[in-house]
Design an enzyme around this catalytic site. Structure first.
Site, short mmCIF file in Angstrom:
data_model
loop_
_atom_site.label_atom_id
_atom_site.label_comp_id
_atom_site.label_asym_id
_atom_site.label_seq_id
_atom_site.Cartn_x
_atom_site.Cartn_y
_atom_site.Cartn_z
CD GLU A 81 -3.03 1.07 2.23
OE1 GLU A 81 -3.40 -0.05 2.62
OE2 GLU A 81 -3.55 2.13 2.62
CG ASP A 275 0.62 -15.89 12.39
OD1 ASP A 275 -0.15 -15.26 11.64
OD2 ASP A 275 0.32 -17.00 12.87
CG HIS A 373 -3.76 6.98 -1.21
ND1 HIS A 373 -3.07 6.07 -0.45
CD2 HIS A 373 -4.43 6.26 -2.15
CE1 HIS A 373 -3.32 4.85 -0.90
NE2 HIS A 373 -4.14 4.95 -1.93
C1 MEV Z 1 -6.29 3.48 4.58
O1 MEV Z 1 -5.64 2.27 4.26
C2 MEV Z 1 -6.31 3.72 6.08
C3 MEV Z 1 -7.14 4.92 6.54
O2 MEV Z 1 -8.48 4.79 6.05
C4 MEV Z 1 -7.14 4.88 8.04
C5 MEV Z 1 -8.06 5.90 8.67
O3 MEV Z 1 -9.10 6.25 8.07
O4 MEV Z 1 -7.74 6.33 9.80
C6 MEV Z 1 -6.59 6.23 6.03
#
Ligand code: MEV
Length: 419
Positions: A81, A275, A373
């Site tokens: 990710e 794990d 992102h």
């Molecule tokens: C995304 O992988 C994780 C988030 O959704 C966590 C959150 O909303 O706190 C950004």
């Protein structure tokens, strides 16, 4: 050694590897293992699992800016990710100047469950089990003299009565200090071996003999002071707290909040060959232990607009045994962490979870997560849109110029470059 490296993300993978190799004292061979020059062979994979047909490479990155219990540390993270490693490194910057993360650990205590059925007198049987506690613990410890020689072993016994549909069952919890091992093999061996003795003591029939992944006696806590991230912007600080409070009171939000925490936690757990499913199951069950699913982190305002954060979660991870030692990449990644005990490793992992969550909330409370992102995802999208390796930088440059990182936009750029 300092983990505080400015613009680490702007270095090439080779430069980054060089930096960590020097600080962790990695050999030529270990560097080749990380860079992929020395491949993880099909044969090695075939020794690990069944019916092997290939291997699945996952990117391994390095979180920077972490100071945990006074020690600077580079944290290897394996994840598919984008944003996760950038986020934790960003959050850690806010804690570095205030002393970093501080942690505590309840001990490497695991439990195995031995289920006893067919009892006409479960209370009476329970009393007999407690009477035989020393005999049972001694028998369990005979199963793992090595663990005992390291100061670990079975240390206590709890008997629980479970009201099932048609009968009252007993579940014997063997409480075991597994020291620096995750401990699944140890406690499962003890549970299986002690079943006949438990049957003899109780007069019942043993069915299940397996560890519990709700490792509620292997809990790690971390805290950090995050230097005021919002300056004079009180509104943003309030929005941060509102975002946290929704998670604190609403299971729908708490699930996503905790998912973000596990983005960080699981990536280190995977990188160190531990794990991931055990950790995920334990964390979520722990979050729901009050009967309501809750957050694993808490936030309060500190002095001068600082935000103080804490995290508490169970972490059944080991430094010895399993893939941590048998998988060459995991072994090398673990070496980078330079953790001497599973306690130390747990503290680092909890700190990563807290950092991930702080960064997530900070973004959510301000510009949202999509902008950052998508920007970090852009290289991936360029490759998916068919850009050749040598075109990717140019695609990103044009996307930045356009201030747009949508997949359609990236596809258009790639199409224009290739026409
Ligand atoms: C995304 O992988 C994780 C988030 O959704 C966590 C959150 O909303 O706190 C950004």
């Amino acid at each position: 050694m300092t983990s505080r490296i400015s613009k680490f993300y702007q270095r090439s993978p080779e430069e980054r590897l060089e930096i960590v190799a020097e600080s962790a004292g990695l050999s030529e061979e270990e560097q080749k293992i990380l860079s992929g020059e020395k491949k993880f062979s099909l044969n090695q994979a075939d020794h690990m699992i069944e019916n092997v047909i290939g291997v699945l490479p996952i990117p391994l990155g390095l979180a920077v800016n972490f100071k945990v219990d006074g020690k600077d540390v580079f944290v290897p993270m394996a994840t598919e990710e984008p944003s996760v490693i950038a986020a934790v490194s960003h959050a850690a910057k806010y804690s570095y100047s205030t002393g970093g993360f501080h942690t505590s650990y309840s001990g490497s205590i695991m439990r195995a469950q031995v289920q006893v059925t067919g009892l006409k007198d479960p209370y009476f049987a329970s009393a007999k089990l407690y009477e035989a506690k020393e005999e049972l613990l001694a028998f369990c410890n005979e199963q793992d003299p090595t663990l005992v020689s390291f100061g670990g072993g079975a240390i206590d016994l709890e008997v629980k009565l479970i009201q099932a549909e048609h009968e009252k069952m007993l579940v014997v919890h063997l409480i075991v200090d597994t020291k620096d091992a995750m401990g699944a093999n140890t406690v499962n061996t003890m549970a299986e071996a002690s079943a006949p003795l438990i049957e003899k003591i109780t007069g019942g029939q043993v069915v299940l003999r397996i560890l519990s992944n709700l490792a509620d006696r292997r809990v790690v806590r971390a805290r950090a002071v995050f230097e005021n991230p919002f300056g004079e912007d009180r509104e943003a600080a309030d929005r941060f707290m509102y975002a946290y409070k929704l998670a604190a009171h609403d299971p729908y939000r708490a699930t996503t909040h905790n998912k973000g925490i596990m983005n960080g936690v699981t990536a280190v757990v995977l990188a160190t060959g531990n794990d991931t499913r055990a950790i995920e199951a334990g964390a979520h069950a722990y979050a729901a232990r009050s009967g309501k699913y809750e957050t694993l982190t808490r936030y309060e305002f500190g002095d001068n607009g600082n935000i103080v954060g804490t995290i508490e979660l169970p972490l059944a991870i080991g430094l010895v045994g399993g893939a941590t030692q048998s998988h060459p990449v995991a072994k090398t990644a673990t070496k980078i962490l330079n953790a001497q005990t599973s306690e130390e490793l747990s503290g680092i992992i909890a700190s990563i979870g807290l950092a991930q969550n702080f960064a997530g909330l900070k973004a959510l409370a301000t510009e949202g997560i999509q902008k950052g992102h998508m920007k970090l995802h852009a290289r991936n999208m360029a490759a998916m849109a068919g850009a050749k390796d040598e075109q990717i930088d140019e695609v990103i440059r044009i996307a930045a110029e356009n201030e747009s990182y949508t997949f359609d936009g990236i596809k258009e750029i790639v199409k224009n470059l290739q026409s």
